[in-house]
Design a protein around this motif. Structure first.
Motif, PDB file in Angstrom:
ATOM      1  N   LYS A   1       0.830  -1.207   0.000  1.00  0.00           N
ATOM      2  CA  LYS A   1       0.000   0.000   0.000  1.00  0.00           C
ATOM      3  C   LYS A   1       0.864   1.257   0.000  1.00  0.00           C
ATOM      4  N   GLN A   2       1.982   1.209   0.741  1.00  0.00           N
ATOM      5  CA  GLN A   2       2.894   2.359   0.767  1.00  0.00           C
ATOM      6  C   GLN A   2       3.474   2.622  -0.619  1.00  0.00           C
ATOM      7  N   LEU A   3       3.874   1.551  -1.297  1.00  0.00           N
ATOM      8  CA  LEU A   3       4.450   1.701  -2.630  1.00  0.00           C
ATOM      9  C   LEU A   3       3.412   2.250  -3.604  1.00  0.00           C
ATOM     10  N   TRP A   4       2.186   1.734  -3.538  1.00  0.00           N
ATOM     11  CA  TRP A   4       1.133   2.214  -4.425  1.00  0.00           C
ATOM     12  C   TRP A   4       0.828   3.681  -4.160  1.00  0.00           C
ATOM     13  N   SER A   5       0.813   4.057  -2.872  1.00  0.00           N
ATOM     14  CA  SER A   5       0.580   5.456  -2.499  1.00  0.00           C
ATOM     15  C   SER A   5       1.665   6.351  -3.074  1.00  0.00           C
ATOM     16  N   MET A   6       2.903   5.882  -3.062  1.00  0.00           N
ATOM     17  CA  MET A   6       4.009   6.645  -3.624  1.00  0.00           C
ATOM     18  C   MET A   6       3.865   6.801  -5.132  1.00  0.00           C
ATOM     19  N   LEU A   7       3.580   5.705  -5.809  1.00  0.00           N
ATOM     20  CA  LEU A   7       3.539   5.710  -7.267  1.00  0.00           C
ATOM     21  C   LEU A   7       2.351   6.492  -7.830  1.00  0.00           C
ATOM     22  N   THR A   8       1.330   6.709  -7.024  1.00  0.00           N
ATOM     23  CA  THR A   8       0.134   7.414  -7.503  1.00  0.00           C
ATOM     24  C   THR A   8       0.078   8.863  -7.030  1.00  0.00           C
ATOM     25  N   ASN A   9       1.111   9.311  -6.328  1.00  0.00           N
ATOM     26  CA  ASN A   9       1.173  10.699  -5.854  1.00  0.00           C
ATOM     27  C   ASN A   9       2.122  11.481  -6.766  1.00  0.00           C
ATOM     28  N   ARG A  10       1.577  12.400  -7.561  1.00  0.00           N
ATOM     29  CA  ARG A  10       2.391  13.108  -8.552  1.00  0.00           C
ATOM     30  C   ARG A  10       3.530  13.899  -7.922  1.00  0.00           C
ATOM     31  N   ARG A  11       3.206  14.592  -6.834  1.00  0.00           N
ATOM     32  CA  ARG A  11       4.230  15.420  -6.184  1.00  0.00           C
ATOM     33  C   ARG A  11       5.360  14.555  -5.627  1.00  0.00           C
ATOM     34  N   THR A  12       4.984  13.459  -4.992  1.00  0.00           N
ATOM     35  CA  THR A  12       5.995  12.553  -4.447  1.00  0.00           C
ATOM     36  C   THR A  12       6.827  11.928  -5.555  1.00  0.00           C
ATOM     37  N   MET A  13       6.162  11.535  -6.653  1.00  0.00           N
ATOM     38  CA  MET A  13       6.866  10.891  -7.747  1.00  0.00           C
ATOM     39  C   MET A  13       7.837  11.836  -8.448  1.00  0.00           C
ATOM     40  N   LEU A  14       7.561  13.129  -8.393  1.00  0.00           N
ATOM     41  CA  LEU A  14       8.510  14.095  -8.957  1.00  0.00           C
ATOM     42  C   LEU A  14       9.821  14.050  -8.176  1.00  0.00           C
ATOM     43  N   VAL A  15       9.708  13.971  -6.856  1.00  0.00           N
ATOM     44  CA  VAL A  15      10.895  13.893  -5.998  1.00  0.00           C
ATOM     45  C   VAL A  15      11.579  12.532  -6.177  1.00  0.00           C
ATOM     46  N   VAL A  16      10.771  11.471  -6.167  1.00  0.00           N
ATOM     47  CA  VAL A  16      11.317  10.117  -6.312  1.00  0.00           C
ATOM     48  C   VAL A  16      11.986   9.962  -7.683  1.00  0.00           C
ATOM     49  N   GLY A  17      11.381  10.552  -8.718  1.00  0.00           N
ATOM     50  CA  GLY A  17      11.972  10.491 -10.047  1.00  0.00           C
ATOM     51  C   GLY A  17      13.331  11.173 -10.099  1.00  0.00           C
ATOM     52  N   THR A  18      13.441  12.313  -9.412  1.00  0.00           N
ATOM     53  CA  THR A  18      14.718  13.022  -9.357  1.00  0.00           C
ATOM     54  C   THR A  18      15.772  12.199  -8.629  1.00  0.00           C
ATOM     55  N   SER A  19      15.393  11.650  -7.481  1.00  0.00           N
ATOM     56  CA  SER A  19      16.344  10.833  -6.719  1.00  0.00           C
ATOM     57  C   SER A  19      16.731   9.582  -7.498  1.00  0.00           C
ATOM     58  N   SER A  20      15.771   9.045  -8.271  1.00  0.00           N
ATOM     59  CA  SER A  20      16.047   7.860  -9.087  1.00  0.00           C
ATOM     60  C   SER A  20      17.112   8.141 -10.138  1.00  0.00           C
ATOM     61  N   LEU A  21      17.000   9.270 -10.813  1.00  0.00           N
ATOM     62  CA  LEU A  21      17.981   9.631 -11.839  1.00  0.00           C
ATOM     63  C   LEU A  21      19.355   9.883 -11.228  1.00  0.00           C
ATOM     64  N   LEU A  22      19.375  10.504 -10.038  1.00  0.00           N
ATOM     65  CA  LEU A  22      20.649  10.791  -9.378  1.00  0.00           C
ATOM     66  C   LEU A  22      21.349   9.509  -8.939  1.00  0.00           C
ATOM     67  N   ILE A  23      20.613   8.581  -8.329  1.00  0.00           N
ATOM     68  CA  ILE A  23      21.261   7.351  -7.855  1.00  0.00           C
ATOM     69  C   ILE A  23      21.644   6.465  -9.043  1.00  0.00           C
ATOM     70  N   SER A  24      20.868   6.528 -10.132  1.00  0.00           N
ATOM     71  CA  SER A  24      21.229   5.770 -11.336  1.00  0.00           C
ATOM     72  C   SER A  24      22.525   6.304 -11.932  1.00  0.00           C
ATOM     73  N   ALA A  25      22.663   7.630 -11.949  1.00  0.00           N
ATOM     74  CA  ALA A  25      23.901   8.237 -12.429  1.00  0.00           C
ATOM     75  C   ALA A  25      25.078   7.830 -11.551  1.00  0.00           C
ATOM     76  N   ASN A  26      24.857   7.811 -10.235  1.00  0.00           N
ATOM     77  CA  ASN A  26      25.899   7.396  -9.303  1.00  0.00           C
ATOM     78  C   ASN A  26      26.316   5.958  -9.552  1.00  0.00           C
ATOM     79  N   TRP A  27      25.347   5.079  -9.731  1.00  0.00           N
ATOM     80  CA  TRP A  27      25.634   3.663 -10.008  1.00  0.00           C
ATOM     81  C   TRP A  27      26.417   3.514 -11.309  1.00  0.00           C
ATOM     82  N   LEU A  28      25.996   4.243 -12.346  1.00  0.00           N
ATOM     83  CA  LEU A  28      26.655   4.132 -13.656  1.00  0.00           C
ATOM     84  C   LEU A  28      28.105   4.581 -13.578  1.00  0.00           C
ATOM     85  N   ILE A  29      28.351   5.703 -12.921  1.00  0.00           N
ATOM     86  CA  ILE A  29      29.723   6.223 -12.791  1.00  0.00           C
ATOM     87  C   ILE A  29      30.592   5.241 -12.007  1.00  0.00           C
ATOM     88  N   PHE A  30      30.035   4.695 -10.933  1.00  0.00           N
ATOM     89  CA  PHE A  30      30.804   3.769 -10.093  1.00  0.00           C
ATOM     90  C   PHE A  30      31.142   2.493 -10.857  1.00  0.00           C
TER      91      PHE A  30
END
Length: 297
Positions: free
Chosen positions: A57-86
């Motif tokens: 339910k927590q995950l679904w709440s996150m994925l269906t909240n536009r404002r939260t997903m904007l933040v999560v999307g940003t953090s996702s791109l940043l950690i993906s970039a970190n993983w790729l560089i490493f």
């Protein structure tokens, strides 16, 4: 506290040993390894989420909240970039630079706190930043170029940590959400590689392919151990323990991967280590003041 200490040590040892793990897939491109890491991390986290009560339910709440997903999307791109560089750094002989990046990350966080959170560091913390700056300058002179791997890792993870402050989900739900954002991109990239005959997964042995499938567990488990440690230990203690990871990486780079470690680079790390000592002592002092104030009030 003993449990927390155990979880923290295991987490940072695991992060420190990750270069050995990614070296198993040296025949693959960094982007292809990253795509598999994202895919199997998402699958692994999805399995854990639905085996945990209430997490779905927590995950679904996150994925269906536009404002939260904007933040999560940003953090996702940043950690993906970190993983790729490493991953790229590990498989191209830059493990020393990656360890330097994680050494200076806490000091980079001070700069982010000043710029974005309007925090006022103490004089000792500014001294730590200055010492780290000298260390990076010496490394730049030694390399003959700016150590972009170190700075990119520190910047991407520092910004990732800053963005993560905007959401209050636990580690497992957060990682599931972050990998969910880039999961379609990872699938699309893998399909593109196969369609264009550029995929190199077929070059892996059966054992190495199975190890690649375990990239999700290798990504998620240290993070979950860290989350358990963070809930049980003071921040100042975590600050000391976190240097286990880059220290192991540094030892691996010198004694296992045989990367060149010049006297000039040793001086650079000397400044970084001095900065970390100053930073740690300053953090402990601040923590004691806050604790004293909370007790008196």
């Amino acid at each position: 506290m003993k449990q927390g200490l155990g979880y923290a040590i295991i987490a940072y040892i695991a992060w420190g040993l990750l270069p050995i793990y990614w070296r198993l897939f040296g025949t693959l491109k960094a982007g292809e390894i990253l795509a598999h890491r994202v895919i199997w991390s998402f699958v692994f986290m999805l399995l854990l989420i639905f085996l945990s009560k209430g997490k779905g339910k927590q995950l679904w709440s996150m994925l269906t909240n536009r404002r939260t997903m904007l933040v999560v999307g940003t953090s996702s791109l940043l950690i993906s970039a970190n993983w790729l560089i490493f991953i790229w750094a590990v498989n191209h002989g830059h493990v020393i630079e990656s360890s330097l990046g994680y050494y200076i990350n806490p000091l980079f966080n001070i700069m982010l706190a000043v710029i974005f959170l309007r925090e006022k560091p103490t004089g000792a913390q500014w001294l730590a930043v200055a010492l780290a700056g000298v260390g990076v300058l010496i490394a730049t002179i030694d390399y003959g170029r700016i150590p972009w791997v170190s700075l990119s890792l520190a910047a991407s993870f520092g910004l990732y940590s800053l963005v993560k402050k905007k959401v209050s989900y636990d580690a497992s739900t957060g990682l599931a959400g972050e990998t969910a954002v880039v999961f379609p991109l990872a699938i699309a990239y893998i399909v593109y590689l196969y369609a264009s005959h550029q995929s190199t997964v077929d070059t892996l042995s059966t054992l190495h392919f199975v190890m690649l499938l375990l990239a999700g567990a290798a990504t998620a488990m240290p993070l979950l151990w860290f989350a358990k440690a963070a809930s049980r230990l003071p921040l100042s203690m975590l600050g000391f323990i976190q240097y286990i990871g880059p220290s192991i990486q540094l030892m691996l780079s010198i004694f296992v991967f045989k990367e060149p470690f010049s006297p000039m680079l040793l001086i650079s790390f000397g400044f970084i280590w001095s900065a970390l000592v100053v930073y740690a002592l300053a953090s402990i002092r601040v923590a004691r003041v806050v604790k004293t104030n909370s007790v008196t009030t």
